[in-house]
Design an enzyme around this catalytic site. Structure first.
Site, mmCIF file in Angstrom:
data_model
loop_
_atom_site.group_PDB
_atom_site.id
_atom_site.type_symbol
_atom_site.label_atom_id
_atom_site.label_comp_id
_atom_site.label_asym_id
_atom_site.label_seq_id
_atom_site.Cartn_x
_atom_site.Cartn_y
_atom_site.Cartn_z
ATOM 1 N N HIS A 83 0.736 -1.162 -0.066
ATOM 2 C CA HIS A 83 -0.073 -0.065 0.082
ATOM 3 C C HIS A 83 0.905 1.211 -0.031
ATOM 4 C CE1 HIS A 83 -3.087 -2.489 2.319
ATOM 5 N NE2 HIS A 83 -2.975 -3.019 0.960
ATOM 6 N N HIS A 242 -9.090 -2.521 -4.860
ATOM 7 C CA HIS A 242 -8.259 -2.752 -4.152
ATOM 8 C C HIS A 242 -7.120 -4.187 -4.566
ATOM 9 C CE1 HIS A 242 -5.968 -3.163 -0.254
ATOM 10 N NE2 HIS A 242 -5.737 -4.163 -0.245
ATOM 11 N N ASP A 246 -3.245 -3.248 -4.934
ATOM 12 C CA ASP A 246 -2.140 -4.038 -4.465
ATOM 13 C C ASP A 246 -1.043 -4.252 -5.988
ATOM 14 O OD1 ASP A 246 -2.640 -4.221 -2.086
ATOM 15 O OD2 ASP A 246 -3.687 -6.426 -2.297
ATOM 16 N N HIS A 269 -0.416 -11.551 -4.611
ATOM 17 C CA HIS A 269 0.919 -11.109 -4.414
ATOM 18 C C HIS A 269 1.829 -12.121 -5.034
ATOM 19 C CE1 HIS A 269 -0.312 -7.773 -1.909
ATOM 20 N NE2 HIS A 269 -0.939 -8.613 -0.899
#
Length: 329
Positions: A83, A242, A246, A269
């Site tokens: 973030h 969101h 990311d 991720h």
């Protein structure tokens, strides 16, 4: 060809700082973001440890992708970096010194907005050095099960994310954001991290997400039709926004601006790192360019090894096997 990208490097005008809790540790974290010299990139420092050792915000420093992106070297680790890095990327900062007194970036409200607003309080300072960017010339793809990511040629930086959940609230969502077109603060910075309420409870039971609360996580109700947060959602499609946030933060670990269109289906991720590694392993699919003052660009190519700046800017790419390092001047 002219690009809609500022050719100069930027850093902060002055130091800014904040205090929050680590999402997983639950510990209080003091964080400061400071100006840094040209060509230094984004570096993390641990103010609670002796010495002035730094950790580059580079893909070759990723040591964990479970629940967040964690960077590390022989001296220390820093987790939940995405973030903050997204806010720095969205604000247009190329060089910054990040100091924190714990092993985790504070979660704040679960979005990038607090960091972005913090940067706005000081503004950015133009530096007398030109940007080096990675320009995609051929599509590069990465697939892991039913998850698929790719990046294709595009004279800008665009991200398209798509998710598919088996519930009423999220279901299927798709969102595209063009970073160079502006609107970072309004469109994706406010999108918060999320999870099913029973998943949060399970994390707590296993000593994780100790700093998690309704103040920094969207908790999806057991009925999968609503959220437990009293203020509801900030966007109808906050979940995919969101995910795009990311992705922007993780891709900052390439170490320089990207010229390309990233498409991610069910990405996380680990898959973001997979795409970056695929890019690094496909040197025939990109070129390193220097952005000129008039917005045009020129390929550095074989001349890269002659400049220390070029070597430092694209260092992450040359840690892949069989790709010669350009980090030596």
């Amino acid at each position: 060809m002219s690009l809609a990208i500022d050719p100069f490097q930027y850093t902060l005008r002055q130091t800014v700082s904040c205090c929050g809790v680590g999402l997983h540790s639950g510990r209080t974290v003091n964080l400061a973001i400071k100006p840094a010299p040209v060509n230094s990139g984004i570096r993390f420092y641990r103010s609670d440890l002796p010495g002035d050792v730094f950790l580059n915000a580079h893909m070759d420093k990723v040591v964990g992708t479970q629940l967040a992106t964690t960077l590390g070297n022989e001296q220390f680790r820093v987790s939940t970096t995405e973030h903050l890095l997204a806010a720095i990327q969205g604000f247009g900062i190329d060089n910054a010194r990040i100091e924190l007194d714990s092993d985790e970036v504070p979660i704040m409200d679960g979005s990038a907005e607090p960091f972005y607003k913090l940067l706005k309080t000081t503004g950015k300072s133009r530096q007398e050095a030109l940007k080096t960017a990675l320009r995609i010339t051929r599509t590069v793809s990465y697939t892991e099960g039913d998850k698929h990511l790719s990046i294709e040629p595009y004279d800008g930086f665009k991200v398209t994310g798509e998710i598919c959940f088996d519930d009423t609230l999220i279901n299927k969502q798709k969102y595209t954001f063009d970073l160079l077109g502006g609107g970072f603060e309004e469109e994706i910075a406010r999108a918060r991290t999320f999870g099913y309420v029973e998943q949060v409870e399970e994390l707590w039971a296993n000593g994780l997400a100790l700093g998690g609360s309704l103040a920094n996580v969207i908790a999806i109700h057991w009925n999968r039709k609503s959220v437990l947060n009293e203020d509801g959602l900030r966007y109808d499609d906050e979940f995919i926004r969101h995910k795009v946030l990311d992705l922007v933060g993780d891709l900052a670990l390439l170490g320089c601006p990207i010229l390309g269109h990233v498409k991610a289906y069910k990405g996380g991720h680990a898959q973001h790192l997979g795409l970056m590694k695929a890019i690094a392993a496909s040197p025939e699919s990109w070129e390193v360019v220097e952005i000129k003052r008039n917005g045009a660009y020129a390929a550095i190519g074989e001349m890269a090894h002659k400049t220390r700046r070029a070597g430092q800017s694209i260092l992450p790419f040359f840690t892949a096997p069989n790709i010669p390092s350009l980090s030596a001047a």
